[in-house]
Every structure is written in structure tokens, then in C-alpha cells.
Design a protein around this motif. Structure first.
Motif, PDB file in Angstrom:
ATOM      1  N   PHE A 287       0.820  -1.214   0.000  1.00 31.79           N
ATOM      2  CA  PHE A 287       0.000   0.000   0.000  1.00 31.79           C
ATOM      3  C   PHE A 287       0.855   1.266   0.000  1.00 31.79           C
ATOM      4  O   PHE A 287       0.502   2.263  -0.631  1.00 31.79           O
ATOM      5  N   MET A 288       1.983   1.224   0.694  1.00 30.44           N
ATOM      6  CA  MET A 288       2.815   2.421   0.778  1.00 30.44           C
ATOM      7  C   MET A 288       3.547   2.715  -0.527  1.00 30.44           C
ATOM      8  O   MET A 288       4.077   3.808  -0.717  1.00 30.44           O
ATOM      9  N   LYS A 289       3.580   1.748  -1.439  1.00 30.65           N
ATOM     10  CA  LYS A 289       4.174   1.983  -2.753  1.00 30.65           C
ATOM     11  C   LYS A 289       3.156   2.502  -3.768  1.00 30.65           C
ATOM     12  O   LYS A 289       3.537   2.859  -4.885  1.00 30.65           O
ATOM     13  N   ARG A 290       1.905   2.526  -3.374  1.00 32.72           N
ATOM     14  CA  ARG A 290       0.856   2.961  -4.299  1.00 32.72           C
ATOM     15  C   ARG A 290       0.608   4.457  -4.157  1.00 32.72           C
ATOM     16  O   ARG A 290       0.273   4.939  -3.076  1.00 32.72           O
ATOM     17  N   LYS A 291       0.756   5.184  -5.242  1.00 26.03           N
ATOM     18  CA  LYS A 291       0.588   6.632  -5.189  1.00 26.03           C
ATOM     19  C   LYS A 291      -0.872   7.054  -5.108  1.00 26.03           C
ATOM     20  O   LYS A 291      -1.156   8.218  -4.807  1.00 26.03           O
ATOM     21  N   ASP A 292      -1.797   6.109  -5.385  1.00 27.74           N
ATOM     22  CA  ASP A 292      -3.206   6.468  -5.275  1.00 27.74           C
ATOM     23  C   ASP A 292      -3.723   6.350  -3.852  1.00 27.74           C
ATOM     24  O   ASP A 292      -4.837   6.799  -3.559  1.00 27.74           O
ATOM     25  N   VAL A 293      -2.937   5.760  -2.960  1.00 22.43           N
ATOM     26  CA  VAL A 293      -3.347   5.640  -1.558  1.00 22.43           C
ATOM     27  C   VAL A 293      -2.888   6.876  -0.802  1.00 22.43           C
ATOM     28  O   VAL A 293      -1.695   7.195  -0.761  1.00 22.43           O
ATOM     29  N   ASP A 294      -3.842   7.582  -0.209  1.00 22.27           N
ATOM     30  CA  ASP A 294      -3.529   8.835   0.485  1.00 22.27           C
ATOM     31  C   ASP A 294      -3.053   8.611   1.914  1.00 22.27           C
ATOM     32  O   ASP A 294      -2.253   9.388   2.432  1.00 22.27           O
ATOM     33  N   GLY A 295      -3.552   7.590   2.568  1.00 18.37           N
ATOM     34  CA  GLY A 295      -3.169   7.327   3.948  1.00 18.37           C
ATOM     35  C   GLY A 295      -3.415   5.879   4.309  1.00 18.37           C
ATOM     36  O   GLY A 295      -4.196   5.176   3.649  1.00 18.37           O
ATOM     37  N   MET A 296      -2.753   5.430   5.369  1.00 14.77           N
ATOM     38  CA  MET A 296      -2.887   4.040   5.794  1.00 14.77           C
ATOM     39  C   MET A 296      -3.084   3.986   7.301  1.00 14.77           C
ATOM     40  O   MET A 296      -2.415   4.709   8.050  1.00 14.77           O
ATOM     41  N   ILE A 297      -3.997   3.136   7.733  1.00 20.79           N
ATOM     42  CA  ILE A 297      -4.236   2.890   9.155  1.00 20.79           C
ATOM     43  C   ILE A 297      -3.775   1.476   9.465  1.00 20.79           C
ATOM     44  O   ILE A 297      -4.225   0.513   8.829  1.00 20.79           O
ATOM     45  N   TYR A 298      -2.865   1.360  10.421  1.00 20.26           N
ATOM     46  CA  TYR A 298      -2.433   0.030  10.878  1.00 20.26           C
ATOM     47  C   TYR A 298      -3.234  -0.293  12.122  1.00 20.26           C
ATOM     48  O   TYR A 298      -3.084   0.348  13.167  1.00 20.26           O
TER      49      TYR A 298
END
Length: 365
Positions: A287-298
């Protein structure tokens, strides 16, 4: 998910003859055994496989009801304090099934893959049948489904389960392959964008189940990484997915990634003996390599030792391809839905503001 199909017709006679099936001979009758499966932990990974396999032998599979506050509270009261909320939920679901079924099936997942080094799952998953056995002494011993792929293939657990139930081994290949197909259908639904609870609803309630709103397009995209039992249980995650969707975000879950997606990330990641935690680390990297993902919740549960390490690895070792924002959310039985809602709404608002500012400055800042 590491289900191996080969070799199902061999070695059947090497199963230990000491497996005690007497407990189930007198209760089967003409109606078939009623086998309860708690709606917790590995339910959200392997329930379709176990249900299809057991029903192929004429068993009546009864899952416990969806988690509610009563189940969570009962499990918290029964269980020891220093384990994660997911284990406490398991205890609550076992209590719900008590005296309503002939046997309660508890998976014992020791190792779910074979590598060049030792692999394990969480210690609580390995010891789950033992914890239930000694915490519910008034119940019959739980029916174990043991997976230890480091030492034996997946189907070996099926053979042991059949012998435990005093069912015929002849023809086991057909129920096994039926179960594999059901598991593949479930995983296909997960890949299509459904979270575990919604995929299970669609499998067993038909295509008339409405498509979840979180799949629709949003002006920001939020990836949520966590174990299936955290993503799939709205009581445990305090309806996090709902609040993200209500805030206008499109939600991607780590359960939506294929095995190929995860394996693609592994060469750049440090080796981990915890299989499911390595899976989460790989999902975070993807997910962190995807430029379309604005944020991530772990998403993690308080008291989870393996997750506490992986969370630090995600924070320190993984470098985002863009400017994604990482938020860790730790849950336990005392977490309030209002607090989760506030954090979800604030997170989406912040991502939306950052996106707008970058647009206004031509992608700078």
C-alpha cells in the motif's frame, strides 16, 4: 492462503489410532453432528473451508452469532486480563455455543507455510484449544483442527479431524476438494474488494446482499491493514470501516490483496517467523508503494506482541512512494466507538486538506 491440495490420497493409515472418537458415536444419531464454530480469530480466514468440509460429511455446522457487546463482555469476564481483545471475543463466542452443539471446533494453527526457516503463528492461535479446554472444564474437550505445515501438509489436519469424528476416511478427497473450491470462492470475493464479514454474507445469503458503500469511489483513499478478525468484526474495530466510508473515503483492506501481491513485496522485507505478521508487513509495503493511496491505518489490538514489533517495522523500515500518512490505531475491549469515529473523521479530513493543498501548490508541499 497456503492450502495445499496434493497427496490427499496417501498416508491415511498412518493417522494415530489413539485419537478418541467415542465421544461422538453416541450423539450423532440420524441428524448429524452439530458442530459449532466460534465467530472469532480464524473464523474470518478459514470458515468457508471448514464449513464445506464438515457439511460434506453430513455435519450440521452452526457458527456463533455476530459479536455483540454482551458476547464481548462475557468473554472479557471469563478470560484472563493480559491477552488481546480478539482472544477475549473467542471466549465469549465459545460461551454462546456451550450446550447448543455437540462439539465446538477450535483451530490450532501452529505453522501455515513451509519455508527454509521455522515459521509460526501467534502463540494464542497455537494454544487456543488448550485455553478453551482449561477455561471451560464443564464442556467436552474442543474439537481441534490442527495445521502445522512445517511438519505435515494441510490435508493432514483434515484426516485427523475425520478420525476424531469417527467418520470414514474412504473418499475424503471429494469433501476436501469441495472445501478447497469454497475457500477459493471466498478468497475471490475478498480480492474483489469485500471485507471478510461482507464476503461471508454474500456467500451464504446470496448476491442480493447490497454492495458495501466503502467500495465506491471517494475523494481520498484509505488503506486499512490488520488481521482479518479485526477488519471483519465491527464490534471489535468499533465500526472503523463505516466511519471512514461515512467521511467520504474509499477503503482498501489488507485482506483484498492477493498472495501474489504479498509475495512481490517479500524480497525487500526482513524475514519474519510469524507468518501472519509477515503478511501484514508485506501488505503495508504494498500500500505504501501505491501513489493512489492517500493514507494508511495500521489496526492492531492492545496486548498483541507480534503486532507491536511489526508496527515499529512499518514505521521505521518502510518508505512511502508518495506522501502517504500512517496512523496506528490500537484497540481493546475498553475502546469507545466515539473515539474511533473522531479519529477516523479527523484522519480523512486531514488527508483531504493535504490533497487540496498539494493541488493548489502544483504538487509541492
Amino acid at each position: 492462503m497456503w492450502i495445499v491440495c496434493g497427496g490427499c490420497g496417501t498416508m491415511l493409515q498412518r493417522v494415530s489410532q489413539s485419537v478418541d472418537a467415542d465421544a461422538f458415536r453416541d450423539v450423532r444419531g440420524d441428524r448429524g453432528l452439530r458442530i459449532g464454530i466460534p465467530r472469532a480469530l480464524m473464523f474470518y480466514r478459514y470458515y468457508p473451508f471448514l464449513k464445506a468440509f464438515l457439511e460434506s460429511y453430513g455435519c450440521n455446522v452452526q457458527p456463533s452469532p455476530p459479536t455483540n457487546l454482551e458476547i464481548l463482555g462475557e468473554g472479557t469476564d471469563i478470560c484472563v486480563d493480559d491477552v488481546c481483545v480478539a482472544v477475549k471475543v473467542l471466549f465469549g463466542h465459545v460461551s454462546q455455543l456451550a450446550h447448543k452443539v455437540d462439539a465446538i471446533l477450535i483451530p490450532r494453527l501452529v505453522s501455515v507455510e513451509k519455508r527454509g526457516y521455522d515459521t509460526f503463528t501467534c502463540p494464542k492461535l497455537i494454544a487456543a484449544p488448550d485455553m478453551i479446554r482449561y477455561s471451560f472444564p464443564h464442556l467436552p474437550p474442543p474439537l481441534e483442527f490442527t495445521v502445522d505445515i512445517s511438519n505435515a501438509p494441510w490435508w493432514w489436519g483434515c484426516v485427523r479431524l475425520v478420525r476424531r469424528l469417527d467418520l470414514p476416511l474412504r473418499g475424503i478427497a471429494r469433501p476436501y476438494m469441495t472445501a478447497v473450491r469454497e475457500q477459493e470462492r471466498y478468497e475471490g470475493m475478498l480480492r474483489s474488494g469485500l471485507l471478510p464479514s461482507d464476503a461471508l454474507k454474500r456467500m451464504y445469503n446470496g448476491n442480493g446482499v447490497p454492495r458495501p458503500a466503502y467500495i465506491s469511489e471517494g475523494d481520498v483513499i484509505v488503506a486499512v491493514v490488520g488481521h482479518p478478525y479485526l477488519l471483519g468484526d465491527p464490534i471489535v474495530n468499533k465500526r472503523l470501516i463505516h466511519w471512514l466510508d461515512a467521511s467520504g473515503a474509499k477503503v482498501l483492506g489488507s485482506t483484498m490483496l492477493s498472495q501474489e501481491d504479498l509475495e512481490r513485496e517479500e524480497p525487500s522485507l526482513p524475514p519474519l517467523s510469524w507468518s501472519y505478521e509477515r503478511e501484514l508487513l508485506a501488505a503495508s509495503s504494498s500500500f505504501m508503494k501505491r501513489k493512489d493511496v492517500d493514507g494508511m491505518i495500521y489496526l492492531t489490538s492492545f496486548g498483541c506482541g507480534p503486532d507491536s514489533l511489526v508496527t515499529e517495522m512499518v514505521r521505521r523500515e518502510l518508505k512511502p512512494a508518495g506522501d502517504q500518512v500512517l496512523m496506528e490505531m490500537v484497540l481493546d475491549e475498553h475502546s469507545a466507538e466515539s473515539g474511533v469515529r473522531t479519529r477516523a473523521e479527523a484522519f480523512v479530513d486531514m488527508l483531504r486538506h493535504r490533497k487540496k493543498m498539494r493541488s493548489n501548490t502544483g504538487g509541492v508541499g
